[in-house]
Design an enzyme around this catalytic site. Structure first.
Site, mmCIF file in Angstrom:
data_model
loop_
_atom_site.group_PDB
_atom_site.id
_atom_site.type_symbol
_atom_site.label_atom_id
_atom_site.label_comp_id
_atom_site.label_asym_id
_atom_site.label_seq_id
_atom_site.Cartn_x
_atom_site.Cartn_y
_atom_site.Cartn_z
ATOM 1 N N ASP A 44 -53.444 7.736 15.213
ATOM 2 C CA ASP A 44 -54.498 8.706 14.455
ATOM 3 C C ASP A 44 -55.647 8.368 15.397
ATOM 4 O OD1 ASP A 44 -52.737 7.785 12.596
ATOM 5 O OD2 ASP A 44 -53.728 6.958 11.330
ATOM 6 N N GLN A 60 -56.734 4.415 16.573
ATOM 7 C CA GLN A 60 -55.375 3.765 16.291
ATOM 8 C C GLN A 60 -55.132 2.758 17.758
ATOM 9 O OE1 GLN A 60 -54.117 1.619 12.947
ATOM 10 N NE2 GLN A 60 -55.954 2.385 13.119
ATOM 11 N N TRP A 68 -46.791 0.209 18.545
ATOM 12 C CA TRP A 68 -47.310 0.155 17.195
ATOM 13 C C TRP A 68 -47.527 -1.313 17.384
ATOM 14 C CZ3 TRP A 68 -47.034 -2.144 12.587
ATOM 15 C CH2 TRP A 68 -48.678 -1.877 11.597
ATOM 16 N N PHE A 100 -57.182 -0.757 10.515
ATOM 17 C CA PHE A 100 -56.382 0.581 10.250
ATOM 18 C C PHE A 100 -56.877 1.124 10.196
ATOM 19 C CE2 PHE A 100 -51.553 0.241 8.056
ATOM 20 C CZ PHE A 100 -51.390 -0.973 9.082
ATOM 21 N N GLU A 218 -50.835 9.986 3.518
ATOM 22 C CA GLU A 218 -52.503 9.143 4.588
ATOM 23 C C GLU A 218 -53.126 9.834 4.908
ATOM 24 O OE1 GLU A 218 -48.583 6.296 6.369
ATOM 25 O OE2 GLU A 218 -48.951 8.177 7.389
HETATM 26 C C1 FRU Z 1 -51.140 7.130 9.604
HETATM 27 C C2 FRU Z 1 -50.962 5.602 9.500
HETATM 28 C C3 FRU Z 1 -52.317 5.479 8.558
HETATM 29 C C4 FRU Z 1 -52.628 3.839 8.872
HETATM 30 C C5 FRU Z 1 -52.341 3.461 10.265
HETATM 31 C C6 FRU Z 1 -52.136 2.856 10.905
HETATM 32 O O1 FRU Z 1 -50.381 7.068 10.925
HETATM 33 O O2 FRU Z 1 -49.947 5.179 8.716
HETATM 34 O O3 FRU Z 1 -52.121 5.431 7.075
HETATM 35 O O4 FRU Z 1 -53.892 3.415 8.895
HETATM 36 O O5 FRU Z 1 -51.593 4.872 10.567
HETATM 37 O O6 FRU Z 1 -51.989 2.243 12.054
#
Ligand code: FRU
Length: 495
Positions: A44, A60, A68, A100, A218
């Site tokens: 994100d 992110q 990830w 996050f 989200e």
């Molecule tokens: C959305 C998400 C968010 C979270 C982040 C974690 O893609 O799942 O809700 O904060 O990615 O990387």
């Protein structure tokens, strides 16, 4: 002998470092005019804020690997939203608490006390995440976003929940308060809070469930968006993301609650493609309109896409406006104009008539932009194919029987992921205006973005063709289709 060995070693070192640098951003599938981190995983966009002449893009980021994990905030800056400079990681995972998604604000009145009125701080509001708890936290910077300190009294918001995330904060001038949108993912709700100082938060209201509730909610973003062609008129838009796609709501915000004005059961999508997620916006920009940026990927297969040594990209930044079409408020999204500065010499085709045939164009490439107006056949499908070669290609077509545009990637390589192969097509209903459809397409190695009718519908799709599959076809299975004028621009690399 000694000198010879030394010089050989020296030459080898120079060679490898130069070679290494040349290779980065020149790899297979590497986008040339979209932001990607030089190495490792991103998802994100976070903390989109314009400050002191710079657009900040946090994201992110896994500083250690190309999958990830260890979520931190990577950082890049831009003056035009197109050319990006990657900076050191802004916020690292610490004590097992991952950083996050969240937002960042320029606290120009120093309400937080983290800076001074003379040197206002940038304040980041993010979710601190462990396996069992998600809380909202602050960090601040007083050097234009280069170095960040976590607030020593974190968290600032804790409801003892495992899923409670992605704070998005803006200044609500009428009440002189900060407003935070925050997601309760599992119950498909967005909560709103307010604060005078970014440290103390009071709950105001909860919106939802509504619209698409098939997956966790989200990354909310609530913002004021101008109405197209009506200077001074605005509505409020709430964006949310649902695991593999996004939706939005349009209505009013009175400082306490969001009131959705579109039909309760309608699902509005900012993007109809397979690969557009977690978009949030710069709320205030010198362009006078909000500008959103999404992540080009899909959680169903994001970790499996075959790109090395990076994974993940941002979509082209989009200017957001609203228009009422058939009595429904709809987002109108157009790519920021600065992308036009990357255009090379255009190649133009006029009045191409296609009837029950396929015609390959002389223009070829895998880094280009195209604009065209098409009068589709009314008795068969008409469209364009790109990344064509060796019997493969991506097909983008209009079907007059159901008035839908479909992007079909089933005939592009999908060996790397069953979940990717499982999502071959994307579809949206569009309208002909005076029997015509207007297209604006960007192709950047592995990213295809399609804007229809000046941004009424948008698609973002990933494909992973080989470099030599770079031909372009026009086709129609019906009669009488005309491509009135097609312009292709090869695009300069931003790297
Ligand atoms: C959305 C998400 C968010 C979270 C982040 C974690 O893609 O799942 O809700 O904060 O990615 O990387």
């Amino acid at each position: 002998m000694k000198i010879n060995l030394l010089s050989i070693f020296f030459l080898l070192t120079v060679h490898f470092s130069v070679f290494g640098q040349l290779k980065l951003y020149g790899e297979n599938y590497r986008p040339q005019f979209h932001f990607t981190p030089d190495r490792n995983w991103m998802n994100d966009p976070n903390g989109l804020v314009y400050f002191n002449g710079q657009y900040h893009l946090f994201y992110q980021y896994n500083p250690y690997a190309n999958i990830w994990g260890h979520m931190s905030w990577g950082h890049a800056v831009s003056k035009d939203l197109i050319h990006w400079k990657q900076l050191p990681v802004a916020l690292y995972e610490e004590n097992g608490i991952m950083i996050f998604s969240g937002s960042a604000v320029a606290d120009v009145n120093n309400t937080s006390g983290f800076g001074s009125k003379k040197d206002p701080p940038l304040v980041a509001i993010y979710t601190g995440s462990t396996d069992t708890l998600q809380t909202q936290n602050l960090a601040f910077s007083t050097d234009n976003g280069l170095q960040w300190k976590k607030y020593n009294a974190n968290p600032v918001l804790n409801e003892n929940k495992k899923d409670f995330r992605d704070p998005n904060v803006f200044w609500y001038a009428p009440d002189k308060k900060w407003i935070m949108s925050l997601s309760y993912p599992v119950t498909h709700q967005i909560a709103f809070y307010d604060s005078d100082n970014l440290r103390d938060w009071k709950k105001l209201s909860v919106f939802g469930p509504a619209g698409d509730t098939t997956a966790v909610w989200e990354c909310p973003d609530l913002m004021q968006v101008p109405v197209l062609g009506q200077p001074g008129a605005y509505k409020w838009v709430l964006l949310t993301s649902q695991n593999a796609g996004m939706q939005y709501f349009v209505g009013e915000f009175d400082g306490k609650k969001f009131i959705n004005e579109n039909p309760i059961n309608s699902i509005l999508k900012p993007d109809f493609g397979t690969d557009y997620y977690a978009a949030i916006a710069y709320h205030s920009t010198p362009l006078g309109k909000p500008v959103s940026i999404g992540w080009v990927n899909n959680w169903n297969y994001a970790n499996e896409i075959p790109t090395y040594p990076w994974k993940g990209a941002t979509a082209l930044p989009r200017i957001l406006q609203l228009k009422k079409i058939n009595n429904v408020w709809q987002l109108i999204q157009t790519p920021v104009a600065a992308v036009q500065n990357l255009r090379k010499q255009p190649v133009v085709y006029v009045n191409k008539k296609i009837s029950k045939s396929t015609e390959q164009l002389g223009f070829k490439g895998n880094v280009w932009e195209a604009e065209f107006v098409m009068q589709p056949a009314l008795n068969g499908e008409t469209g364009i194919q790109l990344a064509v070669g060796n019997g493969l290609g991506l097909t983008i077509s209009y079907n007059p029987f159901n008035k839908q545009v479909t992007i079909d990637r089933s005939n592009t390589p999908d060996y790397f992921s069953a979940a990717f192969a499982d999502r071959p097509t994307s579809t949206a209903t569009v309208r002909l205006i005076n029997n015509e459809l207007k297209w604006h397409i960007f192709f950047d190695k592995s990213i295809v973005e399609v804007f229809i009718n000046n941004g009424e519908q948008v698609f973002t799709v990933q494909i992973f063709p080989t470099e030599e599959n770079n031909a372009i076809n026009l086709f129609s299975t019906g009669e009488g289709a005309v491509f009135k004028r097609i312009t292709f621009w090869p695009i300069k690399s931003i790297w």
